[in-house]
Design an enzyme around this catalytic site. Structure first.
Site, PDB file in Angstrom:
ATOM      1  N   CYS A 122     -10.907   3.861   4.533  1.00  0.00           N
ATOM      2  CA  CYS A 122     -11.058   2.493   5.068  1.00  0.00           C
ATOM      3  C   CYS A 122     -11.610   2.481   6.484  1.00  0.00           C
ATOM      4  O   CYS A 122     -11.977   1.418   6.997  1.00  0.00           O
ATOM      5  CB  CYS A 122      -9.728   1.764   4.996  1.00  0.00           C
ATOM      6  SG  CYS A 122      -9.032   1.804   3.337  1.00  0.00           S
ATOM      7  N   HIS A 256     -10.494  -4.247   9.123  1.00  0.00           N
ATOM      8  CA  HIS A 256     -10.407  -3.810   7.731  1.00  0.00           C
ATOM      9  C   HIS A 256      -9.516  -4.789   6.976  1.00  0.00           C
ATOM     10  O   HIS A 256      -8.468  -5.220   7.478  1.00  0.00           O
ATOM     11  CB  HIS A 256      -9.850  -2.389   7.682  1.00  0.00           C
ATOM     12  CG  HIS A 256      -9.481  -1.965   6.299  1.00  0.00           C
ATOM     13  ND1 HIS A 256     -10.341  -2.092   5.237  1.00  0.00           N
ATOM     14  CD2 HIS A 256      -8.335  -1.430   5.801  1.00  0.00           C
ATOM     15  CE1 HIS A 256      -9.745  -1.664   4.145  1.00  0.00           C
ATOM     16  NE2 HIS A 256      -8.522  -1.256   4.457  1.00  0.00           N
ATOM     17  N   ASN A 287      -8.957  -5.539  -1.103  1.00  0.00           N
ATOM     18  CA  ASN A 287      -9.237  -4.435  -0.182  1.00  0.00           C
ATOM     19  C   ASN A 287     -10.288  -3.525  -0.808  1.00  0.00           C
ATOM     20  O   ASN A 287     -10.026  -2.859  -1.811  1.00  0.00           O
ATOM     21  CB  ASN A 287      -7.918  -3.679   0.075  1.00  0.00           C
ATOM     22  CG  ASN A 287      -8.095  -2.442   0.943  1.00  0.00           C
ATOM     23  OD1 ASN A 287      -9.209  -1.993   1.203  1.00  0.00           O
ATOM     24  ND2 ASN A 287      -6.980  -1.876   1.376  1.00  0.00           N
TER      25      ASN A 287
HETATM   26  C1  LIG Z   1       1.957  -2.880  -0.084  1.00  0.00           C
HETATM   27  C2  LIG Z   1       2.584  -4.022   0.651  1.00  0.00           C
HETATM   28  C3  LIG Z   1       1.880  -5.314   0.325  1.00  0.00           C
HETATM   29  C4  LIG Z   1       4.048  -4.170   0.200  1.00  0.00           C
HETATM   30  O1  LIG Z   1       4.640  -5.257   0.885  1.00  0.00           O
HETATM   31  P1  LIG Z   1       5.986  -5.069   1.656  1.00  0.00           P
HETATM   32  O2  LIG Z   1       6.269  -6.373   2.258  1.00  0.00           O
HETATM   33  O3  LIG Z   1       5.876  -3.899   2.588  1.00  0.00           O
HETATM   34  O4  LIG Z   1       6.986  -4.761   0.487  1.00  0.00           O
HETATM   35  P2  LIG Z   1       8.240  -3.796   0.543  1.00  0.00           P
HETATM   36  O5  LIG Z   1       7.823  -2.434   0.136  1.00  0.00           O
HETATM   37  O6  LIG Z   1       8.938  -3.957   1.846  1.00  0.00           O
HETATM   38  O7  LIG Z   1       9.118  -4.417  -0.586  1.00  0.00           O
HETATM   39  C5  LIG Z   1       9.742  -5.704  -0.442  1.00  0.00           C
HETATM   40  C6  LIG Z   1      10.282  -6.156  -1.780  1.00  0.00           C
HETATM   41  O8  LIG Z   1       9.181  -6.469  -2.640  1.00  0.00           O
HETATM   42  C7  LIG Z   1       9.236  -5.654  -3.820  1.00  0.00           C
HETATM   43  N1  LIG Z   1       7.859  -5.254  -4.134  1.00  0.00           N
HETATM   44  C8  LIG Z   1       7.181  -4.186  -3.680  1.00  0.00           C
HETATM   45  N2  LIG Z   1       5.933  -4.190  -4.170  1.00  0.00           N
HETATM   46  C9  LIG Z   1       5.839  -5.274  -4.951  1.00  0.00           C
HETATM   47  C10 LIG Z   1       4.825  -5.828  -5.739  1.00  0.00           C
HETATM   48  N3  LIG Z   1       3.602  -5.252  -5.814  1.00  0.00           N
HETATM   49  N4  LIG Z   1       5.081  -6.979  -6.410  1.00  0.00           N
HETATM   50  C11 LIG Z   1       6.289  -7.576  -6.346  1.00  0.00           C
HETATM   51  N5  LIG Z   1       7.294  -7.085  -5.615  1.00  0.00           N
HETATM   52  C12 LIG Z   1       7.078  -5.951  -4.931  1.00  0.00           C
HETATM   53  C13 LIG Z   1      10.103  -4.489  -3.480  1.00  0.00           C
HETATM   54  O9  LIG Z   1      10.727  -3.983  -4.625  1.00  0.00           O
HETATM   55  C14 LIG Z   1      11.089  -5.105  -2.532  1.00  0.00           C
HETATM   56  O10 LIG Z   1      12.081  -5.800  -3.269  1.00  0.00           O
HETATM   57  P3  LIG Z   1      13.614  -5.850  -2.751  1.00  0.00           P
HETATM   58  O11 LIG Z   1      13.553  -6.597  -1.448  1.00  0.00           O
HETATM   59  O12 LIG Z   1      14.288  -6.607  -3.846  1.00  0.00           O
HETATM   60  O13 LIG Z   1      14.028  -4.434  -2.603  1.00  0.00           O
HETATM   61  C15 LIG Z   1       2.572  -3.811   2.177  1.00  0.00           C
HETATM   62  O14 LIG Z   1       3.440  -2.786   2.547  1.00  0.00           O
HETATM   63  C16 LIG Z   1       1.216  -3.456   2.723  1.00  0.00           C
HETATM   64  O15 LIG Z   1       0.315  -4.267   2.663  1.00  0.00           O
HETATM   65  N6  LIG Z   1       1.109  -2.263   3.316  1.00  0.00           N
HETATM   66  C17 LIG Z   1      -0.086  -1.820   4.026  1.00  0.00           C
HETATM   67  C18 LIG Z   1      -1.265  -1.954   3.160  1.00  0.00           C
HETATM   68  C19 LIG Z   1      -2.422  -1.281   3.694  1.00  0.00           C
HETATM   69  O16 LIG Z   1      -2.820  -1.576   4.768  1.00  0.00           O
HETATM   70  N7  LIG Z   1      -2.956  -0.393   2.868  1.00  0.00           N
HETATM   71  C20 LIG Z   1      -4.194   0.147   2.932  1.00  0.00           C
HETATM   72  C21 LIG Z   1      -4.544   0.741   4.193  1.00  0.00           C
HETATM   73  S1  LIG Z   1      -6.156   1.053   3.958  1.00  0.00           S
END
Ligand SMILES: CC(C)(COP(=O)(O)OP(=O)(O)OC[C@H]1O[C@@H](n2cnc3c(N)ncnc32)[C@H](O)[C@@H]1OP(=O)(O)O)[C@@H](O)C(=O)NCCC(=O)NCCS
Length: 331
Positions: A122, A256, A287
């Site tokens: 990215c 990004h 993305n």
């Molecule tokens: C991936 C991402 C969207 C997940 O969101 P998040 O807010 O961090 O989610 P969490 O891992 O904290 O999980 C929160 C809750 O949602 C749930 N959850 C996780 N992924 C999920 C999904 N895809 N759909 C529904 N629920 C989900 C989890 O089980 C958790 O549930 P709980 O509270 O009952 O335990 C986020 O972490 C993100 O965008 N990260 C960076 C992405 C990025 O920049 N990536 C590429 C770099 S190039």
């Protein structure tokens, strides 16, 4: 000792034109939530993604690159024969060799331009701009085509909750060439391989061939989120400082397209001016890794939100971990 000549340096470089294409299929959240027990509401709230664009089975990174390249050349008013370097930044081209860039150069009629691929995920587009800027100013090249192109959908696992649902396909391209004024600020770029395990391909090709399982992408979402939201702000600040300007001078913020919440967090911390144009193409495109910054830029032009001469802060970050940022004058 016999002295040799070195290429005469060029004082300044700038981006001359930008173009981009997205995968032709619009994939909604409802289309993909089943296997990951998610919902349209959750995805929109946590990521800002409404749809992602994905390419058809018969389209590859070279096809996407070619289409984006033609649009960027047109915008720049440069012909393919004038290019002397073609760089494709991608992590989703299937051949180890030859590079995708050589075929893209051939397709658009840029032969015998030097052509090679870079792998910086990215951060790939900002790495490409850093290289193009250096090549032009050093005299190693006059016109450089930088393409970020990804078919991320080839590496998704429909049951993966960590990253697959974020990903889209597309390509964005920029032509970089000589300029009468400084058009690309110093690149602030780097990498931290000690965190290579945060975003990764599930298996390397050798073990995948042995096991017969198709490798896909995974990430440690929360750790990546924190790194991007906080550490990348310092990188962006350094790029603003290095360009000799202040946050108030920036007219467009084009990060990004990883997560809308990361974008909002960065705007807040950087204290960017109200009313600034912000790349939010993630909402419709998802993305697209190396393609995401030029695609977001291309959309801002189409929506009339940016104009030639505006200062844009662009920052890429992702697997590696790798990152790059620079302030540019928009073409
Ligand atoms: C991936 C991402 C969207 C997940 O969101 P998040 O807010 O961090 O989610 P969490 O891992 O904290 O999980 C929160 C809750 O949602 C749930 N959850 C996780 N992924 C999920 C999904 N895809 N759909 C529904 N629920 C989900 C989890 O089980 C958790 O549930 P709980 O509270 O009952 O335990 C986020 O972490 C993100 O965008 N990260 C960076 C992405 C990025 O920049 N990536 C590429 C770099 S190039």
């Amino acid at each position: 000792m016999t002295t040799i000549k070195q290429a005469p340096v060029t004082a300044h470089s700038r981006v001359l034109g930008i173009g981009g294409v997205r995968g032709e299929n619009v994939v909604s959240n409802d289309d993909i939530v089943g296997p990951i027990d998610s919902s349209d509401e959750w995805i929109q709230q946590r990521t800002g993604i409404v749809t992602r664009r994905r390419a058809g089975a018969d389209v590859d990174v070279i096809d996407l690159s070619e289409a984006a390249a033609r649009l960027a050349l047109e915008h720049a008013g440069i012909s393919a024969e004038q290019l002397d370097t073609v760089i494709v930044s991608t992590v989703t081209y299937f051949r180890q060799t030859p590079a995708a860039a050589t075929q893209v150069a051939d397709r658009i009629g840029a032969t015998p331009a030097a052509a090679y691929d870079i792998s910086a995920a990215c951060a790939g587009y900002t790495y490409g701009i850093a290289q193009a800027d250096a090549l032009v100013r050093s005299g190693a090249a006059q016109y450089v085509l930088v393409i970020g192109a990804e078919k991320m959908s080839d590496f998704i696992d429909p049951t993966d909750r960590s990253i697959s649902f974020l990903l889209g396909d597309g390509a964005g391209a920029a032509v970089v060439g000589p300029s009468d004024f400084p058009g690309i600020g110093p690149s602030v770029w780097g990498a931290d391989g000690s965190r290579a395990d945060l975003i990764y391909q599930t298996e390397d090709w050798r073990s995948a061939l042995k096991s017969g399982t198709w490798p896909t992408l995974r990430q440690e979402g929360q750790s990546v989120f924190k790194w991007a939201s906080f550490q990348m702000v310092d990188v962006a600040r350094k790029a603003i400082e290095a360009a000799g300007v202040t946050a108030e001078d920036i007219r467009a913020f084009i990060p990004h397209q990883a997560n809308m919440r990361i974008i909002d967090q960065m705007i807040k911390q950087l204290k960017l001016p109200d009313g600034i144009a912000v790349g939010r193409d993630i909402a419709e495109t998802g993305n697209t890794s190396a393609a995401s910054i030029p695609l977001a830029t291309e959309r801002l032009y189409r929506d009339g939100q940016v104009h030639s001469g505006d200062l844009a802060l662009q920052i890429g970050f992702g697997a590696g971990l790798a990152y790059g940022a620079q302030v540019i004058v928009l073409p």
